[in-house]
Design a protein around this motif. Structure first.
Motif, PDB file in Angstrom:
ATOM      1  N   SER A 180      75.820 -13.946  -7.329  1.00 11.47           N
ATOM      2  CA  SER A 180      77.238 -14.156  -7.058  1.00 11.47           C
ATOM      3  C   SER A 180      77.358 -14.885  -5.726  1.00 11.47           C
ATOM      4  O   SER A 180      76.409 -14.938  -4.955  1.00 11.47           O
ATOM      5  N   THR A 203      78.281 -12.354 -12.429  1.00 12.84           N
ATOM      6  CA  THR A 203      79.362 -11.358 -12.375  1.00 12.84           C
ATOM      7  C   THR A 203      80.477 -11.668 -13.371  1.00 12.84           C
ATOM      8  O   THR A 203      81.416 -10.886 -13.484  1.00 12.84           O
ATOM      9  N   LYS A 258      79.602  -8.159  -4.696  1.00 15.03           N
ATOM     10  CA  LYS A 258      80.124  -8.287  -6.074  1.00 15.03           C
ATOM     11  C   LYS A 258      78.961  -8.246  -7.074  1.00 15.03           C
ATOM     12  O   LYS A 258      79.049  -7.617  -8.136  1.00 15.03           O
TER      13      LYS A 258
HETATM   14  N1  NAP Z   1      83.455 -16.573 -21.904  1.00 11.81           N
HETATM   15  C1  NAP Z   1      82.820 -16.875 -23.042  1.00 11.81           C
HETATM   16  O1  NAP Z   1      83.012 -16.210 -24.090  1.00 11.81           O
HETATM   17  C2  NAP Z   1      81.786 -18.000 -23.060  1.00 11.81           C
HETATM   18  C3  NAP Z   1      81.029 -18.205 -24.217  1.00 11.81           C
HETATM   19  C4  NAP Z   1      80.018 -19.186 -24.208  1.00 11.81           C
HETATM   20  C5  NAP Z   1      79.815 -19.937 -23.044  1.00 11.81           C
HETATM   21  N2  NAP Z   1      80.601 -19.730 -21.951  1.00 11.81           N
HETATM   22  C6  NAP Z   1      80.356 -20.548 -20.744  1.00 11.81           C
HETATM   23  O2  NAP Z   1      79.785 -19.689 -19.775  1.00 11.81           O
HETATM   24  C7  NAP Z   1      80.204 -20.084 -18.467  1.00 11.81           C
HETATM   25  C8  NAP Z   1      80.722 -18.835 -17.768  1.00 11.81           C
HETATM   26  O3  NAP Z   1      81.839 -18.351 -18.483  1.00 11.81           O
HETATM   27  P1  NAP Z   1      82.610 -17.054 -17.993  1.00 11.81           P
HETATM   28  O4  NAP Z   1      83.688 -16.810 -18.966  1.00 11.81           O
HETATM   29  O5  NAP Z   1      81.616 -15.976 -17.694  1.00 11.81           O
HETATM   30  O6  NAP Z   1      83.241 -17.599 -16.620  1.00 11.81           O
HETATM   31  P2  NAP Z   1      83.997 -16.796 -15.483  1.00 11.81           P
HETATM   32  O7  NAP Z   1      83.935 -15.349 -15.731  1.00 11.81           O
HETATM   33  O8  NAP Z   1      85.335 -17.439 -15.311  1.00 11.81           O
HETATM   34  O9  NAP Z   1      83.160 -17.195 -14.195  1.00 11.81           O
HETATM   35  C9  NAP Z   1      81.799 -16.845 -14.052  1.00 11.81           C
HETATM   36  C10 NAP Z   1      81.471 -16.706 -12.577  1.00 11.81           C
HETATM   37  O10 NAP Z   1      81.609 -17.959 -11.934  1.00 11.81           O
HETATM   38  C11 NAP Z   1      81.832 -17.723 -10.557  1.00 11.81           C
HETATM   39  N3  NAP Z   1      82.895 -18.589 -10.056  1.00 11.81           N
HETATM   40  C12 NAP Z   1      84.205 -18.518 -10.370  1.00 11.81           C
HETATM   41  N4  NAP Z   1      84.898 -19.441  -9.653  1.00 11.81           N
HETATM   42  C13 NAP Z   1      83.990 -20.079  -8.882  1.00 11.81           C
HETATM   43  C14 NAP Z   1      84.070 -21.109  -7.909  1.00 11.81           C
HETATM   44  N5  NAP Z   1      85.251 -21.636  -7.557  1.00 11.81           N
HETATM   45  N6  NAP Z   1      82.919 -21.533  -7.325  1.00 11.81           N
HETATM   46  C15 NAP Z   1      81.747 -20.961  -7.637  1.00 11.81           C
HETATM   47  N7  NAP Z   1      81.602 -19.957  -8.531  1.00 11.81           N
HETATM   48  C16 NAP Z   1      82.717 -19.531  -9.150  1.00 11.81           C
HETATM   49  C17 NAP Z   1      82.261 -16.272 -10.388  1.00 11.81           C
HETATM   50  O11 NAP Z   1      81.198 -15.571  -9.754  1.00 11.81           O
HETATM   51  P3  NAP Z   1      81.321 -14.994  -8.247  1.00 11.81           P
HETATM   52  O12 NAP Z   1      82.788 -14.876  -7.913  1.00 11.81           O
HETATM   53  O13 NAP Z   1      80.658 -13.667  -8.353  1.00 11.81           O
HETATM   54  O14 NAP Z   1      80.601 -15.977  -7.404  1.00 11.81           O
HETATM   55  C18 NAP Z   1      82.423 -15.808 -11.810  1.00 11.81           C
HETATM   56  O15 NAP Z   1      82.121 -14.442 -11.984  1.00 11.81           O
HETATM   57  C19 NAP Z   1      81.290 -21.140 -18.645  1.00 11.81           C
HETATM   58  O16 NAP Z   1      80.806 -22.389 -18.256  1.00 11.81           O
HETATM   59  C20 NAP Z   1      81.633 -21.117 -20.132  1.00 11.81           C
HETATM   60  O17 NAP Z   1      81.885 -22.400 -20.650  1.00 11.81           O
HETATM   61  C21 NAP Z   1      81.569 -18.772 -21.923  1.00 11.81           C
END
Ligand code: NAP
Length: 229
Positions: A33, A10, A38
């Motif tokens: 999720s 998500t 969600k």
């Molecule tokens: N953003 C970028 O451009 C990018 C690029 C390359 C790699 N990455 C990597 O990809 C990963 C995800 O990045 P993102 O930007 O998509 O992250 P994000 O949107 O902040 O979080 C991804 C998902 O993690 C879950 N989450 C959040 N807090 C949590 C908690 N306390 N416990 C368990 N699950 C939790 C949530 O899903 P639910 O609430 O639905 O459970 C959320 O939708 C990261 O590790 C990042 O380093 C990101």
């Protein structure tokens, strides 16, 4: 069709990634999720965007996008871990480590120290040397951990009307699992998978992302991508 489950599907990355994988027409996706509702909302958005997009779609039908809890999506052939690094241990624990037995698990996780005001980002490597090497210790020994997709910004996954023609460095210790992830990569737009060596190389790949974000911030660039040509 093979099934890809995205834990944390998500999020910023997860939803766009789901869109792109379905768009390729070779895999179905399950968005995961902590909250089933969600995940369902995200899967509906993915399905709707694929129905209305004006982009060039593959000859056959696109993949379907389903949903479930993070534990549910571990039934997939390939599992992508897409949560912040500091949430990985608790996420794996709440799902149950046994769900990852013998699975191909992809990490795209890049731990970073953020200094947005000063306009720079740094890698925040755990003692193991990389997020991937730390995550490997959290998974059962039979899981095959591969790193891929670390250096593509979320904005680029989202825009399915645009071609995605970056290089994707794929690292891992299991030859077959790496080949499977390279095939998955090839199924997405015009991404080019490159063999980046063993999982020990993952720290190098994870470190590219803070550099790329720093370059974008300081040079007025948006969603900088990486090409190795
Ligand atoms: N953003 C970028 O451009 C990018 C690029 C390359 C790699 N990455 C990597 O990809 C990963 C995800 O990045 P993102 O930007 O998509 O992250 P994000 O949107 O902040 O979080 C991804 C998902 O993690 C879950 N989450 C959040 N807090 C949590 C908690 N306390 N416990 C368990 N699950 C939790 C949530 O899903 P639910 O609430 O639905 O459970 C959320 O939708 C990261 O590790 C990042 O380093 C990101």
């Amino acid at each position: 069709m093979k099934l890809v489950g995205i834990i944390g599907g998500t999020g910023n990355i997860g939803e766009g990634l789901a869109r792109r994988i379905c768009q390729g027409g070779k895999y179905d996706v399950l968005i995961g999720s902590r909250e089933a509702a969600k995940a369902e909302a995200a899967a509906c958005r993915v399905t709707e965007s694929l129905q209305t997009c004006t982009c060039e779609l593959p000859g056959g039908p696109v993949g379907t996008c389903g949903c479930g809890t993070n534990a549910n999506v571990c039934s997939a052939d390939i599992i992508i871990l897409s949560v912040p690094f500091d949430k990985v241990a608790s996420t794996i624990e709440s799902i149950g480590v046994a769900c990852f037995e013998k699975k191909i698990v992809i990490s795209l996780i890049n731990p970073m120290l953020r200094y947005p005001k000063e306009k720079y980002f740094l890698p925040d490597r755990p003692v193991e040397g990389s997020a991937a090497l730390a995550i490997q210790k959290m998974l059962p020994p039979s899981a095959k951990l591969i790193t891929a997709f670390n250096n593509v910004a979320s904005g680029k996954w989202e825009l399915i009307d645009e071609v995605l023609d970056y290089s994707i460095v794929v690292c891992g210790d299991d030859k077959e699992a790496k080949a499977t992830v390279m095939d998955l990569t090839r199924s997405i737009s015009r991404l080019q998978p490159l063999d980046g060596g063993p999982l020990a190389m993952s720290g190098v790949v994870e470190s590219i992302t803070p550099l790329v974000i720093t370059l974008a911030l300081r040079n007025g660039l948006k969603d900088v991508g990486v090409y190795f040509r």
